[in-house]
Design an enzyme around this catalytic site. Structure first.
Site, PDB file in Angstrom:
ATOM      1  CG  HIS A 127      -5.698  -6.339  -8.115  1.00  0.00           C
ATOM      2  ND1 HIS A 127      -6.781  -5.528  -8.342  1.00  0.00           N
ATOM      3  CD2 HIS A 127      -5.065  -5.819  -7.041  1.00  0.00           C
ATOM      4  CE1 HIS A 127      -6.810  -4.565  -7.430  1.00  0.00           C
ATOM      5  NE2 HIS A 127      -5.776  -4.720  -6.636  1.00  0.00           N
ATOM      6  CD  GLU A 141      -2.863  -1.191   0.048  1.00  0.00           C
ATOM      7  OE1 GLU A 141      -2.899  -0.233  -0.749  1.00  0.00           O
ATOM      8  OE2 GLU A 141      -3.562  -2.201  -0.109  1.00  0.00           O
TER       9      GLU A 141
END
Length: 679
Positions: free
Chosen positions: A456, A369
């Protein structure tokens, strides 16, 4: 594996994660989150042929001085680059090498309007001579009328709300009035509006959908999700040391030694910051999820290790390089099975997982992140299409590198993403870097439609490249884990080592990539970075090149695959009429191939034309399935000689294949001169 949440048009779904939490011992003001970071430093100078090309470690004030200097000369830079009088440059970031070379990243405006997709990087020597310029778009920014119909903002808002509702948002209005911009990311500069719609997505993730609409026609041109997400589980990290602060007779999770990183408890809320973790003792959590401070301690640990990784390996002081920390929020929502980065709040947010039993506050998640933040502060890779896959891959690559850097015996570094969380229920990890397709959704290698996957899954080729560059191809055991990495061309790849691979990727991210970089651009950028660091023709450059060829991006360092496959070709010349003329086709008959076409079908196209941006090109399979090879764009280049790769594994190989070409722009004509399929 499949993520618990998947999107086609926005970036959602699985990030990665870890496993259980830990008993955490804490000491106030401690600077290190692991025992000896110096032992983990990547790419010591002795291993680099040109140490001057390594990133320089800048203090926040030194970086600020470079930015101020660059901003003071933007008018001269714009003139040097040949920009028009309506264009101005704004400094976004400056990176400096140890030999004094600077890499200045600029945004552009046109008649005062922001230009999205107009970013560029200017590379200058220590003597302040321009070496090269990397642009997100090569199109000329000129002749764009900035006047729009009176009802254009309302049309833009309505279009954006429709797009947001399609992905689960219940918002009934945009976050703010549409912003008038010039949209340049797709080639042709177009007056447009950018509208941002908030609310929540259908899995509870905050929504920040950016929708671009044509100011004149109201047509939607593009959209992307501003919230960059993941899904996973915490893992047991053992007893660690955290940086905290004292406040009167209490202690807080405020890491003053790392830019003031704070960790907040949302206590199942979904907005604001909640409350800063504060208590009378400096020992946080007890390893059990029932103790709220356990998740806080794990998030703080992950943030600290990631800060140290970027500082000690790359000389980067914080996400933006300005010495300022992001912050973390834990216990978001109720049973929220996700974690996300939000550049708007400059923060990481973690849910508590299924039944609130598995907080997503793992080391891997923090590294992933926070790396989204680094990407936003540097290349700004747009979170859709191939650039979105590269954005996600950057976070996977750096998150994996953080895990290796931490050298935590409770969770040794590996190339398996989310190996501890068992989301599948059968002990398999979330993603595999050695063979991404093992998760059931990711691509092992590039093909022309890979950008249409969820980001993803389109990250797969870059994740695979990183594994191959780091460890090489074939079966092997690394750190007690067995891997078996294939290559798309069937040829082996020799490893250059993880430290070198991560350094090359970081240098390319911060000095070569831009907002629209695709896989071809990533290959060019990493080869350029490797050349600067290790020299032309070095083993490192060859290794980077061969690893890209092994995921079907470009040729091998020795000139390509010596096994060309079976070729079917038409050299019949077919005239392409000018717009608005009809589409024309060139055909080849394929015979003698058993079964379906390959997932890496090579499509060679040669066209003579004075403006190839006019052309829309498709491959049509024998059963009528159409594969878009090229949309019309603003590319003013003359003549096309290019090989595309198509995943045609769903259709039978034998039969008549057609190359379909239509001219979409007036004033030019051309000819198809060669159409070739390689099986």
């Amino acid at each position: 594996m499949k993520s618990t949440h998947r999107r086609n048009t926005t970036a959602m779904g699985a990030l990665f994660a870890a496993a259980a939490l830990l008993t955490v011992g804490v000491q106030a003001g401690t600077a290190n989150a692991q025992p000896d970071p110096s032992t983990n430093a990547a790419a010591p100078k002795g291993q680099v042929r040109n140490p001057g090309a390594l990133p320089a470690q800048l203090t926040p004030s030194q970086r600020a001085e470079l930015i101020a200097k660059a901003q003071s000369t933007t008018a001269a830079t714009a003139k040097e680059l040949g920009l028009g009088p309506q264009e101005k440059l704004l400094v976004h970031d400056v990176v400096k090498d140890q030999d004094g070379t600077t890499h200045t990243r600029y945004e552009r405006t046109y008649e005062g309007l922001p230009v999205l997709g107009g970013d560029l990087v200017v590379n200058r020597t220590a003597a302040d001579r321009t070496q090269s310029v990397s642009k997100a778009s090569e199109a000329k920014l000129q002749g764009v009328s900035t006047s729009a119909p009176a009802d254009a903002p309302a049309t833009a808002s309505a279009k954006a709300l429709d797009a947001a509702k399609a992905v689960g948002s219940k918002a009934d209005k945009a976050d703010a009035a549409p912003r008038k911009i010039v949209w340049m990311a797709n080639g042709v500069p177009t007056l447009a509006y950018e509208t941002v719609v908030g609310g929540l997505q259908d899995d509870g993730t905050p929504n920040q959908l950016h929708v671009i609409t044509d100011a004149k026609t109201g047509a939607k041109l593009h959209q992307w999700q501003g919230i960059e997400t993941g899904v996973g589980n915490t893992h047991y990290s053992g007893q660690v040391t955290l940086g905290t602060s004292s406040s009167g007779s209490n202690f807080t999770l405020n890491d003053a030694a790392r830019g003031g990183h704070k960790t907040y408890n949302l206590n199942h809320g979904t907005s604001g910051t909640g409350s800063l973790f504060t208590q009378s003792t400096d020992t946080w959590g007890n390893g059990a999820n029932s103790n709220a401070a356990t998740a806080g301690a794990d998030a703080a640990y992950g943030a600290g290790v990631t800060w140290d990784f970027y500082k000690n390996v790359f000389g980067r002081s914080g996400i933006r390089g300005d010495g300022v920390a992001a912050y973390s929020r834990v216990h978001y929502g109720n049973a929220y099975v996700n974690a996300f980065w939000d550049d708007g709040c400059f923060c990481m947010t973690y849910g508590d997982g299924t039944n609130n039993n598995d907080p997503l506050t793992s080391l891997d998640v923090a590294g992933h992140e926070m790396s989204h933040g680094v990407t936003a502060a540097t290349a700004g890779l747009e979170y859709s299409n191939e650039s979105g896959g590269l954005n996600e891959a950057t976070s996977d690559i750096m998150g994996t590198s953080v895990e290796f850097y931490a050298n935590n015996p409770s969770d040794p570094g590996d190339y398996l993403i989310g190996e501890k969380i068992d989301i599948n229920g059968n002990g398999t990890p979330l993603r595999y870097m050695d063979k991404p397709s093992k998760d059931g959704g990711s691509a092992d290698a590039w093909y022309s439609g890979v950008g249409n996957l969820d980001v993803h899954y389109s990250s797969g080729p870059a994740n695979h490249w990183f594994y191959l560059a780091s460890e090489g191809s074939g079966a092997k055991v690394v750190g007690g884990v067995s891997y078996n990495s294939p290559t798309s061309d069937g040829l082996p790849v020799t490893a250059i080592g993880r430290d070198k691979a991560q350094l090359i990727w970081y240098k390319a991210l911060t000095t070569k990539f831009n907002s629209t970089t695709d896989y071809a651009g990533a290959r060019a950028g990493t080869i350029a970075a490797a050349t600067e660091l290790y020299g032309a023709g070095s083993a490192e450059v060859n290794g980077v090149t061969d690893a890209w060829a092994a995921v079907n991006v470009g040729a091998r360092s020795g000139g390509g695959n010596p096994n060309p496959g079976k070729v079917f070709e038409s050299t019949t010349r077919v005239a392409i009429p000018d717009s608005p003329g009809p589409a024309v086709t060139s055909s080849v008959a394929v015979t003698g191939i058993t079964g379906n076409a390959p997932s890496t079908l090579k499509v060679g196209v040669k066209i003579t034309h004075t403006y190839i941006g006019d052309l829309q090109i498709d491959l049509v399979a024998p059963n009528g399935t159409s594969y878009r090879l090229q949309n019309s764009s603003g590319d003013s280049t003359a003549n096309l000689d290019k090989t595309y790769t198509v995943n045609a594994s769903a259709v039978a190989a034998n039969g008549t294949w057609k190359l379909k070409v239509q001219d979409k722009g007036a004033a030019d004509v051309g000819t198809i001169t060669d159409f070739k399929l390689t099986f």
